[in-house]
Design a protein around this motif. Structure first.
Motif, PDB file in Angstrom:
ATOM      1  N   ASP A 114      59.247  -5.325  13.627  1.00  0.00           N
ATOM      2  CA  ASP A 114      60.264  -5.857  14.089  1.00  0.00           C
ATOM      3  C   ASP A 114      61.503  -6.176  12.983  1.00  0.00           C
ATOM      4  O   ASP A 114      60.872  -6.574  12.021  1.00  0.00           O
ATOM      5  N   ALA A 115      62.682  -6.274  13.240  1.00  0.00           N
ATOM      6  CA  ALA A 115      63.545  -6.693  12.169  1.00  0.00           C
ATOM      7  C   ALA A 115      63.744  -8.159  12.364  1.00  0.00           C
ATOM      8  O   ALA A 115      64.136  -8.934  11.284  1.00  0.00           O
ATOM      9  N   VAL A 116      63.601  -8.801  13.484  1.00  0.00           N
ATOM     10  CA  VAL A 116      63.715 -10.264  13.506  1.00  0.00           C
ATOM     11  C   VAL A 116      62.371 -10.796  14.435  1.00  0.00           C
ATOM     12  O   VAL A 116      61.810 -10.027  15.046  1.00  0.00           O
ATOM     13  N   GLU A 117      62.364 -12.000  14.859  1.00  0.00           N
ATOM     14  CA  GLU A 117      61.442 -12.546  15.708  1.00  0.00           C
ATOM     15  C   GLU A 117      61.862 -12.235  17.107  1.00  0.00           C
ATOM     16  O   GLU A 117      62.848 -12.830  17.504  1.00  0.00           O
ATOM     17  N   ILE A 118      61.161 -11.612  17.980  1.00  0.00           N
ATOM     18  CA  ILE A 118      61.256 -11.424  19.537  1.00  0.00           C
ATOM     19  C   ILE A 118      60.030 -12.086  19.971  1.00  0.00           C
ATOM     20  O   ILE A 118      58.980 -11.455  20.109  1.00  0.00           O
ATOM     21  N   LYS A 119      59.896 -13.184  20.657  1.00  0.00           N
ATOM     22  CA  LYS A 119      58.984 -14.117  21.231  1.00  0.00           C
ATOM     23  C   LYS A 119      58.122 -13.116  22.481  1.00  0.00           C
ATOM     24  O   LYS A 119      56.933 -12.999  22.301  1.00  0.00           O
ATOM     25  N   ILE A 120      59.111 -12.861  23.256  1.00  0.00           N
ATOM     26  CA  ILE A 120      58.601 -11.906  24.443  1.00  0.00           C
ATOM     27  C   ILE A 120      59.036 -10.464  24.234  1.00  0.00           C
ATOM     28  O   ILE A 120      60.418 -10.265  24.431  1.00  0.00           O
ATOM     29  N   PHE A 130      58.187  -9.084  45.692  1.00  0.00           N
ATOM     30  CA  PHE A 130      57.163 -10.010  46.206  1.00  0.00           C
ATOM     31  C   PHE A 130      57.965 -11.540  46.300  1.00  0.00           C
ATOM     32  O   PHE A 130      58.730 -11.764  45.423  1.00  0.00           O
ATOM     33  N   ASN A 131      57.718 -11.830  47.404  1.00  0.00           N
ATOM     34  CA  ASN A 131      58.129 -13.338  47.767  1.00  0.00           C
ATOM     35  C   ASN A 131      59.515 -13.779  47.620  1.00  0.00           C
ATOM     36  O   ASN A 131      59.854 -14.534  46.837  1.00  0.00           O
ATOM     37  N   GLY A 132      60.382 -12.646  48.002  1.00  0.00           N
ATOM     38  CA  GLY A 132      61.933 -12.826  47.982  1.00  0.00           C
ATOM     39  C   GLY A 132      62.317 -12.570  46.682  1.00  0.00           C
ATOM     40  O   GLY A 132      63.533 -12.699  46.107  1.00  0.00           O
ATOM     41  N   MET A 133      61.706 -12.079  45.515  1.00  0.00           N
ATOM     42  CA  MET A 133      62.408 -11.491  44.362  1.00  0.00           C
ATOM     43  C   MET A 133      61.843 -10.369  43.817  1.00  0.00           C
ATOM     44  O   MET A 133      60.518 -10.040  44.219  1.00  0.00           O
ATOM     45  N   LEU A 134      62.855  -9.892  42.948  1.00  0.00           N
ATOM     46  CA  LEU A 134      62.109  -8.467  42.345  1.00  0.00           C
ATOM     47  C   LEU A 134      61.523  -8.916  41.149  1.00  0.00           C
ATOM     48  O   LEU A 134      61.786  -9.742  40.324  1.00  0.00           O
ATOM     49  N   LEU A 135      60.243  -8.166  40.545  1.00  0.00           N
ATOM     50  CA  LEU A 135      59.570  -8.321  39.410  1.00  0.00           C
ATOM     51  C   LEU A 135      59.724  -7.099  38.769  1.00  0.00           C
ATOM     52  O   LEU A 135      59.182  -6.114  39.152  1.00  0.00           O
ATOM     53  N   ALA A 136      60.495  -7.043  37.530  1.00  0.00           N
ATOM     54  CA  ALA A 136      60.642  -6.074  36.667  1.00  0.00           C
ATOM     55  C   ALA A 136      59.354  -6.399  35.561  1.00  0.00           C
ATOM     56  O   ALA A 136      59.461  -6.912  34.740  1.00  0.00           O
ATOM     57  N   PRO A 175      54.612 -11.209  30.678  1.00  0.00           N
ATOM     58  CA  PRO A 175      55.174 -11.732  32.163  1.00  0.00           C
ATOM     59  C   PRO A 175      56.124 -10.749  32.603  1.00  0.00           C
ATOM     60  O   PRO A 175      56.883 -10.147  31.838  1.00  0.00           O
ATOM     61  N   PRO A 176      56.361 -10.798  33.867  1.00  0.00           N
ATOM     62  CA  PRO A 176      57.482  -9.840  34.543  1.00  0.00           C
ATOM     63  C   PRO A 176      58.966 -10.710  34.315  1.00  0.00           C
ATOM     64  O   PRO A 176      58.867 -11.950  33.988  1.00  0.00           O
ATOM     65  N   TYR A 177      59.756 -10.110  34.430  1.00  0.00           N
ATOM     66  CA  TYR A 177      61.173 -10.854  34.532  1.00  0.00           C
ATOM     67  C   TYR A 177      61.669 -10.781  36.125  1.00  0.00           C
ATOM     68  O   TYR A 177      61.478  -9.616  36.667  1.00  0.00           O
ATOM     69  N   THR A 227      69.659 -10.806  36.519  1.00  0.00           N
ATOM     70  CA  THR A 227      68.451 -11.305  35.872  1.00  0.00           C
ATOM     71  C   THR A 227      68.038 -12.791  36.219  1.00  0.00           C
ATOM     72  O   THR A 227      69.133 -13.625  35.591  1.00  0.00           O
ATOM     73  N   ILE A 228      67.219 -13.170  36.664  1.00  0.00           N
ATOM     74  CA  ILE A 228      66.815 -14.758  36.846  1.00  0.00           C
ATOM     75  C   ILE A 228      66.100 -15.141  35.724  1.00  0.00           C
ATOM     76  O   ILE A 228      66.470 -16.347  35.051  1.00  0.00           O
ATOM     77  N   GLY A 229      65.276 -14.747  35.007  1.00  0.00           N
ATOM     78  CA  GLY A 229      64.774 -14.995  33.980  1.00  0.00           C
ATOM     79  C   GLY A 229      63.327 -14.768  33.866  1.00  0.00           C
ATOM     80  O   GLY A 229      62.506 -14.128  35.001  1.00  0.00           O
ATOM     81  N   LEU A 230      62.442 -14.625  32.573  1.00  0.00           N
ATOM     82  CA  LEU A 230      61.165 -14.468  32.734  1.00  0.00           C
ATOM     83  C   LEU A 230      60.269 -15.502  33.657  1.00  0.00           C
ATOM     84  O   LEU A 230      60.802 -16.523  34.014  1.00  0.00           O
ATOM     85  N   TRP A 231      59.338 -14.840  34.306  1.00  0.00           N
ATOM     86  CA  TRP A 231      58.729 -15.395  35.358  1.00  0.00           C
ATOM     87  C   TRP A 231      57.156 -15.571  35.308  1.00  0.00           C
ATOM     88  O   TRP A 231      56.455 -14.627  35.249  1.00  0.00           O
ATOM     89  N   ASP A 232      57.016 -16.953  35.303  1.00  0.00           N
ATOM     90  CA  ASP A 232      55.484 -17.171  35.140  1.00  0.00           C
ATOM     91  C   ASP A 232      54.733 -17.559  36.411  1.00  0.00           C
ATOM     92  O   ASP A 232      53.970 -18.647  36.296  1.00  0.00           O
TER      93      ASP A 232
END
Length: 502
Positions: free
Chosen positions: A119-125, A136-142, A148-150, A159-164
Motif C-alpha cells: 500500500d501507499a498509505v496506511e489503510i486500517k481496514i 440481515f436484521n433490517g440491514m444490508l451487509l456488504a 468485517p462487513p459494511y 453506507t452506515i459504516g463498518l459493522w461489528d
C-alpha cells in the motif's frame, strides 16, 4: 506498519491499464444514481414484490498495481426494486475506508490484493466490500472475507459504516457467504485468517435473528488457505478449503497473498454446529481440486453429510499461479457438480467425490427455503458451447478475468434432467437468484432472475425465467447502462424490507 509503504511517483495518467480485466465489457462502470421504470419486454408477474441486490468489483480509479485482478475493485451495489410489474434501479458505492481515502487523494492508494505491504498509505481496514451483499436484521451487509462487513441502508444504499454487530464480532474477518437458517432464522457465519493475515485461525459463530451472538468456536486450519464458501446442515458446519495458500514472508516481499498449491489435499472441515469446541473439528481429505460455490448440504437418513458443490481439477483463479508460475489456460477450466458423502463419525478421513452433473457449471443456487435440508432442484450458471454463442463477434469486447457462462441451468436431482435457458448468441449470464412463486409454493416452483451481458449493445439486461417454462424468458428488463461482471447477490422479499434493525 510504519515504514513499509510505497512512495508515490508523479501520476502520469488517469487511464485504466490496457489489460483484459479493464477492457471491453469489463471496463469499470463508475456509475452512481438511479433510473425509474426500466423498460420491460414481456411481463413481470404482479405478485413479485422484492429487491434484487448485487455487488460488483468496480474500481473508482485506475489501480496502483497495473495488472490488478478484477477481484480488487471497489464494491458498487445495485438494487433492482420489483413491484407492481415495474422495476426501478439504484446504484451506489460502499463508502469503505479505502474508497474514501482514494476519493480524497483522487488516486489509488491500496496495493495488491490482500497485501498491506504494497500500500501507499496506511489503510486500517482494507476491505473493498465487493463480494456479496446480504440482508440481515433490517440491514444490508456488504461483505468481503478479509474484514468485517459494511452496513448499508437497504432503501437508500447509503453506507452506515463498518459493522461489528454492536461490538460482538469476535473475529477480524467475516465470510462473504453467511447463511440464514430457514427454520430458526439465525445467521450462521465464520471468519478465516481470523486473527490476521496468514494466521491459521478460523472462528465460527451464529447470530440470533435479533442480532445477538450465540455459538462462538475457534479452530485451527491444517493449512492457511482460502475458505470462500461453506455449508451448513441441521447439526454440522462444513468448511471446504481452496488450495490457494498464504505465506506472510511472501507478502512482506511484495508477493501475492494467494498461491496455488497442487501438492496438498482438498481439505473439508466438519464441525458440530452446536456445543462444539475447536478440537472437535475433523479435517477430511479429498484429491486436490478447486471447490466452487456450495449449492447445499444436508444429512441423509443414515447420518451421512451430503455436500454438493462444483469442483475443478484446475486452478480456477489462474491469475494466482503456483510457486513455479504455472497456471492453466482459462479456456480449459471447467467445473462439474460433485457430491461428497461424509460420515462425521468416521475414523478414516479420506473421501472421494461423485460427479452428479457433468455440465460445466458454477454459481449454484437452490430454493433457500430448503437450505440445510434435502433438496431436489439446483439452479446455476452453465457453459455449453453447443448452444450457439457467437464468440467470434463478442470475443473482442468481452474483456477478461471473469468466467463466461452462456445459459442458466436447472438440474433436477430426482429425474437427472438438466434444463437450459440460453440467453442469446451475443449474451452471457451472471449469477442467478431464485424467487419462490409464493411463500408456500413447492420447492423449485418460481422464477430465476439474473443479470445478462448484452455484448452487441454493450448494455445490461435482467432476464426473468419461469421455472415452469424454462425455454424462454418471462420478461427481459433493459438497462440503459453496462454493469460489468459482479460476484454475488440476493433477492429480498418486500415484506422483509419492512423490518427495523434491532
Amino acid at each position: 506498519m510504519a515504514g513499509h509503504f510505497r512512495s508515490l511517483p508523479p501520476q502520469a495518467s488517469q487511464k485504466f491499464p490496457p489489460f483484459p480485466q479493464f477492457s471491453g465489457f469489463m471496463k469499470p462502470c463508475r456509475f452512481e444514481g438511479e433510473v425509474q421504470n426500466l423498460e420491460v419486454i414481456g411481463s413481470i408477474p404482479l405478485e413479485l414484490d422484492g429487491t434484487f441486490y448485487r455487488v460488483m468489483p468496480d474500481p473508482q480509479l485506475p489501480p496502483l498495481i497495473e495488472d490488478d485482478p478484477w477481484f480488487n475493485g471497489d464494491g458498487n451495489v445495485s438494487a433492482f426494486r420489483v413491484q407492481s410489474g415495474k422495476v426501478h434501479f439504484k446504484q451506489r458505492y460502499v463508502r469503505t475506508e479505502k474508497f474514501l481515502k482514494e476519493k480524497e487523494a483522487q488516486r489509488a492508494l491500496m496495493g495488491k490484493y490482500r497485501n498491506k505491504y504494497t500500500d501507499a498509505v496506511e489503510i486500517k481496514i482494507r476491505s473493498t466490500a465487493n463480494t456479496n451483499i446480504f440482508y440481515f436484521n433490517g440491514m444490508l451487509l456488504a461483505c468481503k472475507e478479509d474484514s468485517p462487513p459494511y452496513a448499508m441502508n437497504p432503501e437508500t444504499l447509503e453506507t452506515i459504516g463498518l459493522w461489528d454487530f454492536n461490538g460482538q464480532l469476535p473475529s477480524l474477518t467475516f465470510s462473504a457467504h453467511p447463511k440464514i437458517d430457514p427454520v430458526t432464522k439465525e445467521l450462521v457465519c465464520f471468519g478465516y485468517e481470523a486473527k490476521g493475515d496468514a494466521t491459521p485461525d478460523i472462528c465460527y459463530y451464529t447470530v440470533s435473528p435479533g442480532g445477538r451472538f450465540k455459538e462462538v468456536v475457534w479452530m485451527v486450519s491444517p493449512v492457511v488457505a482460502m475458505i470462500h464458501d461453506f455449508a451448513v446442515t441441521e447439526n454440522y458446519v462444513i468448511f471446504p478449503l481452496i488450495p490457494q495458500t498464504c505465506d506472510i514472508e511472501r507478502m512482506k516481499q511484495g508477493g501475492e497473498h494467494w498461491q496455488w498449491n497442487s501438492e496438498i489435499p482438498f481439505y473439508i472441515g466438519v464441525l458440530p454446529r452446536r456445543g462444539a469446541q475447536g478440537s472437535d473439528i475433523k479435517w477430511f481429505r479429498a484429491p486436490n481440486a478447486f471447490p466452487g460455490h456450495v449449492s447445499n448440504a444436508y444429512e441423509a437418513d443414515d447420518g451421512q453429510i451430503m455436500l454438493e458443490l462444483p469442483i475443478s481439477d484446475k486452478n480456477v483463479f489462474f491469475w494466482w499461479p503456483d510457486a513455479q508460475g504455472n497456471a492453466p489456460d482459462p479456456h480449459q477450466i471447467t467445473s462439474h457438480l460433485a457430491q461428497f458423502a461424509i460420515d462425521p463419525k468416521a475414523s478414516n478421513l479420506d473421501i472421494t467425490p461423485q460427479i452428479i452433473l457433468k455440465e460445466d457449471i458454477e454459481f449454484c443456487r437452490i430454493d433457500d427455503r430448503f437450505s440445510m435440508s434435502k433438496h431436489r432442484h439446483i439452479f446455476c450458471d452453465l457453459m455449453d458451447p453447443r448452444l450457439g454463442t457467437d464468440f467470434l463477434a463478442i470475443g473482442p469486447v468481452m474483456g477478461g478475468g471473469h468466467p463466461p457462462y452462456n445459459a442458466l441451468g436447472h438440474f433436477d436431482e430426482v429425474t437427472g434432467k438438466c434444463e437450459k435457458y440460453f440467453v442469446g448468441p451475443k449474451h452471457l449470464v451472471q449469477e442467478p437468484v431464485f424467487i419462490p412463486r409464493s411463500l408456500d409454493a413447492q420447492e423449485g416452483d418460481g422464477y430465476l432472475l439474473a443479470l445478462v451481458n448484452n455484448y452487441e449493445l454493450m448494455t445490461s439486461e435482467l432476464h426473468l425465467v419461469d421455472t415452469r417454462d424454462f425455454s424462454k424468458p418471462q420478461a427481459i428488463v433493459l438497462l440503459p447502462i453496462r454493469l460489468r461482471a459482479g460476484l454475488h447477490g440476493n433477492w429480498v422479499e418486500g415484506q422483509e424490507l419492512e423490518l427495523v434493525p434491532n
